[in-house]
Design a protein around this motif. Structure first.
Motif, PDB file in Angstrom:
ATOM      1  N   THR A 106       3.562  10.054   2.262  1.00  0.00           N
ATOM      2  CA  THR A 106       4.094   9.912   0.804  1.00  0.00           C
ATOM      3  C   THR A 106       3.354   8.675  -0.051  1.00  0.00           C
ATOM      4  O   THR A 106       3.297   8.431  -1.162  1.00  0.00           O
ATOM      5  CB  THR A 106       5.543   9.920   0.686  1.00  0.00           C
ATOM      6  OG1 THR A 106       6.027   9.023   1.519  1.00  0.00           O
ATOM      7  CG2 THR A 106       6.132  11.414   0.890  1.00  0.00           C
ATOM      8  N   SER A 107       2.908   7.636   0.843  1.00  0.00           N
ATOM      9  CA  SER A 107       2.482   6.515   0.542  1.00  0.00           C
ATOM     10  C   SER A 107       0.925   6.400   0.561  1.00  0.00           C
ATOM     11  O   SER A 107       0.390   7.122   1.468  1.00  0.00           O
ATOM     12  CB  SER A 107       3.011   5.260   1.394  1.00  0.00           C
ATOM     13  OG  SER A 107       4.243   5.099   1.135  1.00  0.00           O
ATOM     14  N   THR A 108       0.272   5.701  -0.489  1.00  0.00           N
ATOM     15  CA  THR A 108      -0.971   5.430  -0.311  1.00  0.00           C
ATOM     16  C   THR A 108      -1.474   4.243   0.844  1.00  0.00           C
ATOM     17  O   THR A 108      -0.384   3.667   1.306  1.00  0.00           O
ATOM     18  CB  THR A 108      -1.555   5.160  -1.856  1.00  0.00           C
ATOM     19  OG1 THR A 108      -0.980   3.717  -1.981  1.00  0.00           O
ATOM     20  CG2 THR A 108      -1.397   5.962  -2.700  1.00  0.00           C
ATOM     21  N   THR A 109      -2.693   4.305   1.144  1.00  0.00           N
ATOM     22  CA  THR A 109      -2.813   3.227   2.195  1.00  0.00           C
ATOM     23  C   THR A 109      -2.798   1.916   1.673  1.00  0.00           C
ATOM     24  O   THR A 109      -2.527   0.806   2.302  1.00  0.00           O
ATOM     25  CB  THR A 109      -4.491   3.404   2.585  1.00  0.00           C
ATOM     26  OG1 THR A 109      -5.199   3.493   1.515  1.00  0.00           O
ATOM     27  CG2 THR A 109      -4.587   4.624   3.306  1.00  0.00           C
ATOM     28  N   SER A 110      -3.029   1.674   0.289  1.00  0.00           N
ATOM     29  CA  SER A 110      -2.918   0.188  -0.280  1.00  0.00           C
ATOM     30  C   SER A 110      -1.481  -0.127   0.026  1.00  0.00           C
ATOM     31  O   SER A 110      -0.994  -1.210  -0.003  1.00  0.00           O
ATOM     32  CB  SER A 110      -3.400   0.222  -1.564  1.00  0.00           C
ATOM     33  OG  SER A 110      -2.755   1.329  -2.557  1.00  0.00           O
ATOM     34  N   HIS A 111      -0.216   0.943  -0.459  1.00  0.00           N
ATOM     35  CA  HIS A 111       0.833   0.459  -0.436  1.00  0.00           C
ATOM     36  C   HIS A 111       1.351   0.400   1.114  1.00  0.00           C
ATOM     37  O   HIS A 111       1.912  -0.681   1.338  1.00  0.00           O
ATOM     38  CB  HIS A 111       1.742   1.633  -1.064  1.00  0.00           C
ATOM     39  CG  HIS A 111       3.125   1.355  -1.293  1.00  0.00           C
ATOM     40  ND1 HIS A 111       3.737   0.719  -1.987  1.00  0.00           N
ATOM     41  CD2 HIS A 111       4.189   1.649  -0.338  1.00  0.00           C
ATOM     42  CE1 HIS A 111       4.897   0.364  -1.916  1.00  0.00           C
ATOM     43  NE2 HIS A 111       5.183   1.038  -0.979  1.00  0.00           N
ATOM     44  N   ALA A 112       1.005   1.029   2.007  1.00  0.00           N
ATOM     45  CA  ALA A 112       1.306   0.875   3.229  1.00  0.00           C
ATOM     46  C   ALA A 112       0.613  -0.399   3.865  1.00  0.00           C
ATOM     47  O   ALA A 112       1.269  -1.076   4.788  1.00  0.00           O
ATOM     48  CB  ALA A 112       0.601   2.067   4.295  1.00  0.00           C
TER      49      ALA A 112
END
Length: 302
Positions: A106-112
């Motif tokens: 559910t999260s983008t790599t940038s958010h992770a």
């Protein structure tokens, strides 16, 4: 006698400087390998479910590590080290990959990457508690500043919103920091690749069971990206990356090595643009310069 002493006095300093440089290079290579983990995981999720991907990743890495251990006829670690290896396995081999893979649904790599931005500070704090190390106040100020820069940058990249996967991400942060700390301690008495190898082998029964169950209940759609993501996550991030990371951390210490990871979210964002087609904010160069300054400070304040 005096002349002889003066001739040999610089030698320990030179050796220490050489070890420090080598440790920094090895830990940096680990950071580069880790920076590809989230994009590789995103690719892997194109072909596998999260439980299958994490389990297969661990199985492949364990087979690779076990092959090296058998080929070199490495004796099993002493009994007193198995508890630490279990912590490494639970945190780095199982916990972090599973929790971040679940988050990346559910999260983008940038958010992770927020997790990775906070990981150096958490690792340094846990290392201080575990080993009794006491970095200077200047070290902590630089570490907190670097973490704040990375956190602000990555949150801005994700639009400033919190995703449903944040609980997984913060859980991953804690278990990975514990695994890094314990692995860095063990790497002082065992070669780094053996720490990684035995932790992977220790987790192999659980990984095999997870693979069987995951493949039975999750769909598989093989693609080139999916297979490449699985292979890199297993061989690159889990085995090679952890090997050079623990080796470097053993030589320069967990607090200093952990601060090199401040660059990891920015590297992950670069790979996300190149491999996943995500858009990079114009603020990236400014954030990169600020992070590099913090890294430089922390490397000189142990």
């Amino acid at each position: 006698m005096t002349a002889q002493n003066s001739a040999i006095l610089p030698t320990p300093i030179a050796v220490n400087d050489s070890v420090s440089r080598r440790g920094t290079v090895l830990a940096s290579l680990g950071v580069v390998a880790f920076s590809l983990t989230f994009p590789a995981t995103a690719w892997g999720l194109e072909s596998f479910g999260p439980w299958s991907l994490v389990s297969l990743r661990s199985v492949l890495a364990a087979v690779l590590a076990g092959g090296f251990l058998l080929a070199l006829r490495v004796a099993p670690p002493a009994r007193e080290h198995w508890g630490g290896l279990a912590v490494v396995g639970a945190g780095v081999v199982v916990g972090f990959p599973l929790l971040t893979t679940l988050a990346l649904r559910t999260s983008t790599t940038s958010h992770a990457a927020v997790v990775v931005g906070l990981l150096p500070l958490t690792t340094a704090a846990l290392s201080a508690l575990r080993t009794g190390a006491r970095p200077s106040r200047r070290f902590w100020v630089a570490a907190v500043a670097g973490a704040a820069v990375v956190l602000a940058f990555t949150v801005a990249q994700s639009g400033g919103s919190l995703s449903a996967g944040d609980g997984y991400l913060f859980g991953a942060l804690l278990v990975c920091a514990a695994g890094y700390t314990e692995g860095g301690r063990l790497a002082r008495v065992l070669p780094g690749w053996q720490v990684v190898g035995w932790a992977l082998v220790l987790c192999l029964p659980l990984s095999l069971a997870g693979s069987v169950l995951g493949l039975a209940y999750e769909p598989v759609r093989l693609t080139g990206h999916g297979v490449a993501g699985l292979v890199w996550a297993a061989a690159g991030s889990t085995f090679l990356g952890l090997y050079v990371w623990y080796r470097g951390m053993a030589e320069i210490g967990a607090p200093r090595a952990s601060q090199l990871q401040l660059a990891q979210p920015l590297l992950t964002l670069v790979w996300s643009v190149a491999l996943l087609g995500e858009h990079l904010s114009p603020a990236a160069p400014a954030a990169a310069c600020a992070v590099l300054v913090c890294i430089a400070v922390t490397q000189r304040t142990t």
